[in-house]
Scaffold this active site. Structure first.
Site, PDB file in Angstrom:
ATOM      1  N   HIS A 102       0.843  -1.203   0.000  1.00  0.00           N
ATOM      2  CA  HIS A 102       0.000   0.000   0.000  1.00  0.00           C
ATOM      3  C   HIS A 102       0.876   1.250   0.000  1.00  0.00           C
ATOM      4  O   HIS A 102       0.653   2.186  -0.790  1.00  0.00           O
ATOM      5  CB  HIS A 102      -0.896  -0.042   1.241  1.00  0.00           C
ATOM      6  CG  HIS A 102      -1.782   1.152   1.410  1.00  0.00           C
ATOM      7  ND1 HIS A 102      -3.156   1.070   1.383  1.00  0.00           N
ATOM      8  CD2 HIS A 102      -1.500   2.466   1.622  1.00  0.00           C
ATOM      9  CE1 HIS A 102      -3.679   2.274   1.562  1.00  0.00           C
ATOM     10  NE2 HIS A 102      -2.691   3.141   1.723  1.00  0.00           N
ATOM     11  N   GLU A 103       1.865   1.276   0.875  1.00  0.00           N
ATOM     12  CA  GLU A 103       2.738   2.452   0.972  1.00  0.00           C
ATOM     13  C   GLU A 103       3.620   2.601  -0.268  1.00  0.00           C
ATOM     14  O   GLU A 103       3.909   3.717  -0.706  1.00  0.00           O
ATOM     15  CB  GLU A 103       3.605   2.371   2.229  1.00  0.00           C
ATOM     16  CG  GLU A 103       2.826   2.409   3.530  1.00  0.00           C
ATOM     17  CD  GLU A 103       1.960   3.647   3.632  1.00  0.00           C
ATOM     18  OE1 GLU A 103       2.360   4.708   3.120  1.00  0.00           O
ATOM     19  OE2 GLU A 103       0.871   3.551   4.224  1.00  0.00           O
ATOM     20  N   HIS A 106       1.907   4.582  -2.923  1.00  0.00           N
ATOM     21  CA  HIS A 106       2.067   6.022  -2.751  1.00  0.00           C
ATOM     22  C   HIS A 106       3.461   6.475  -3.202  1.00  0.00           C
ATOM     23  O   HIS A 106       3.617   7.512  -3.849  1.00  0.00           O
ATOM     24  CB  HIS A 106       1.882   6.400  -1.277  1.00  0.00           C
ATOM     25  CG  HIS A 106       0.490   6.239  -0.771  1.00  0.00           C
ATOM     26  ND1 HIS A 106      -0.603   6.791  -1.397  1.00  0.00           N
ATOM     27  CD2 HIS A 106       0.001   5.599   0.330  1.00  0.00           C
ATOM     28  CE1 HIS A 106      -1.700   6.500  -0.705  1.00  0.00           C
ATOM     29  NE2 HIS A 106      -1.356   5.775   0.330  1.00  0.00           N
ATOM     30  N   ASP A 198      -6.330   8.651   3.493  1.00  0.00           N
ATOM     31  CA  ASP A 198      -6.207   8.860   2.050  1.00  0.00           C
ATOM     32  C   ASP A 198      -7.486   9.446   1.463  1.00  0.00           C
ATOM     33  O   ASP A 198      -7.448  10.290   0.563  1.00  0.00           O
ATOM     34  CB  ASP A 198      -5.873   7.537   1.350  1.00  0.00           C
ATOM     35  CG  ASP A 198      -4.479   7.038   1.705  1.00  0.00           C
ATOM     36  OD1 ASP A 198      -3.602   7.883   1.969  1.00  0.00           O
ATOM     37  OD2 ASP A 198      -4.274   5.813   1.732  1.00  0.00           O
TER      38      ASP A 198
END
Length: 421
Positions: A102-103, A106, A198
């Protein structure tokens, strides 16, 4: 600076720091607003050149997940015995690997938009991507925020597909089901429209696009985040108590209710604090353009290295200057006279002390463009620590001397000014 040598800026004054980078937080139980600039835990690697750290708090939550999931496995797969905790530990590690994906989503998006990423940290309540600059357009802001939950949804789909290939009620089936559900929770939670989640950054981007003002988007998303915090504080215990989250009401005891209330309070505090921090930093960013090297620079007079301190101070006072720059015989600057060193020289010694003995040679990074301002100025000073800097025009001409103490006072003043929401 005056001839008495009294200084308003001691050498040990605290260096102002640039605003905290925007963070993208995620986790099954909420974001974390904590920001640590030094340290970061255990370095696990550098995917895409970005360091990934595991904070010490991660081991605590990993142990908690292992214990809780192990208890669930005892009911589902009692034949595992003590080995269920090994399976639970694997689940905890696999789940945080999903958080890392997930990170990384980004991070990849930030790199694509040429935004520097300081680091990724896995910690108590999930993960944090520390991106050092804001996006330039609302469209990029939306994409940068959305890719994290999108990847979590993709992972949930992948784990769901994997469940179709294995027998239910087996170790692989239970693990895949747990990872599917946990990634789905991460995605849904992060899509909630309130900062610092988010979804809050996505809402900020939409309001920014409509109004044309990023600050308006931040204010709207921050207040929605605060409303979300209150909703979590009140609503989560109610949902659990009524069985809306899948637990029958008669099975919920006093200890469970207390645990739910404590979890809701922690989540609400984290969201409320994160929303407030986002709002505070956005307001500060609006004021940062007022911090310019040109306006904060002290006028300086050039002196040669063997000039007595008393004579150098007399010239500075006559010229209305507050700083001294040591130059060679061709007029090229070579050093800066340290203000803190002048303070330590008694008046009766100043005619006999040459300024060269009180100066610091100009090193790489100690020359600052007079055009630097705002975040660029603060980031430059953070990257090249010093107490004074030589400020020069684009032509290379000496403009003056910039004191860290002056920048610090201007920075604190900017933070102290109130801005109406």
């Amino acid at each position: 600076m005056d001839e008495s040598g009294k200084s308003q800026d001691p050498e040990e004054s605290v260096r102002p720091q640039p605003p905290e980078p925007p963070e993208h937080n995620n986790g099954p139980k909420g974001p974390t607003p904590g920001k640590k600039k030094t340290g970061g835990g255990i370095l696990m690697g550098r995917p895409f050149g970005v360091p990934v750290y595991v904070a010490p708090s991660w081991f605590l939550v990993a142990a908690l997940i292992t214990w809780v999931f192990g208890g669930q496995l005892e009911r589902v797969l009692p034949e595992l015995g003590a080995a269920r905790y090994l399976v639970s530990l694997f689940f905890a590690v696999a789940f945080y690997a999903s958080v890392l994906v997930h990170e990384l989503a980004h991070t990849v998006a930030a790199i694509r938009f040429k935004l520097p990423v300081r680091r990724i940290q896995l910690q108590f309540f999930g993960g944090v991507s520390e991106i050092e600059k804001e996006t330039e357009t609302p469209g990029r802001e939306f994409v940068l925020a959305f890719v994290g939950p999108l990847l979590s949804l993709v992972l949930a789909g992948v784990f769901y597909a994997g469940m179709q290939l294995v027998e239910p009620g087996t170790v692989p089936g239970v693990l895949l089901a747990g990872l599917m559900i946990s990634n789905l929770i991460v995605a849904v939670f992060n899509l909630l429209p309130g900062l610092p989640l988010d979804g809050g950054r996505m809402l900020r981007a939409l309001v920014w696009k409509i109004t044309g003002r990023p600050m308006s988007g931040t204010i709207a998303a921050a207040w929605v985040g605060r409303a979300l915090a209150v909703t979590v504080l009140i609503g989560l215990p109610l949902l659990t108590h009524t069985g809306a989250l899948g637990t029958a009401r008669p099975e919920i005891g006093g200890a469970d209710s207390l645990t739910d209330a404590l979890l809701a309070a922690i989540l609400a505090a984290i969201i409320w604090t994160g929303a407030g921090n986002s709002l505070r930093m956005a307001r500060l960013r609006e004021r940062l353009p007022d911090l310019t090297a040109r306006t904060l620079t002290r006028r300086a007079v050039p002196v040669e290295t063997d000039t007595p301190l008393s004579e150098a101070l007399r010239r500075a006072n006559d010229a209305g200057a507050r700083a001294l720059v040591v130059v060679d015989r061709q007029g090229t600057p070579t050093a800066l006279v340290r203000e803190a060193a002048i303070v330590g020289v008694p008046d009766h010694r100043r005619p006999w002390v040459p300024v060269g003995t009180l100066s610091q040679d100009l090193k790489d990074g100690m020359r600052v463009s007079a055009e630097l301002a705002g975040e660029d100025l603060l980031e430059y000073l953070r990257a090249t620590p010093a107490t004074e800097y030589l400020v020069v025009e684009e032509t290379g001409e000496i403009y003056g001397v910039l004191s860290t103490g002056d920048v610090e006072r201007a920075f604190v003043s900017a933070m102290a000014r109130k801005v109406a929401p």
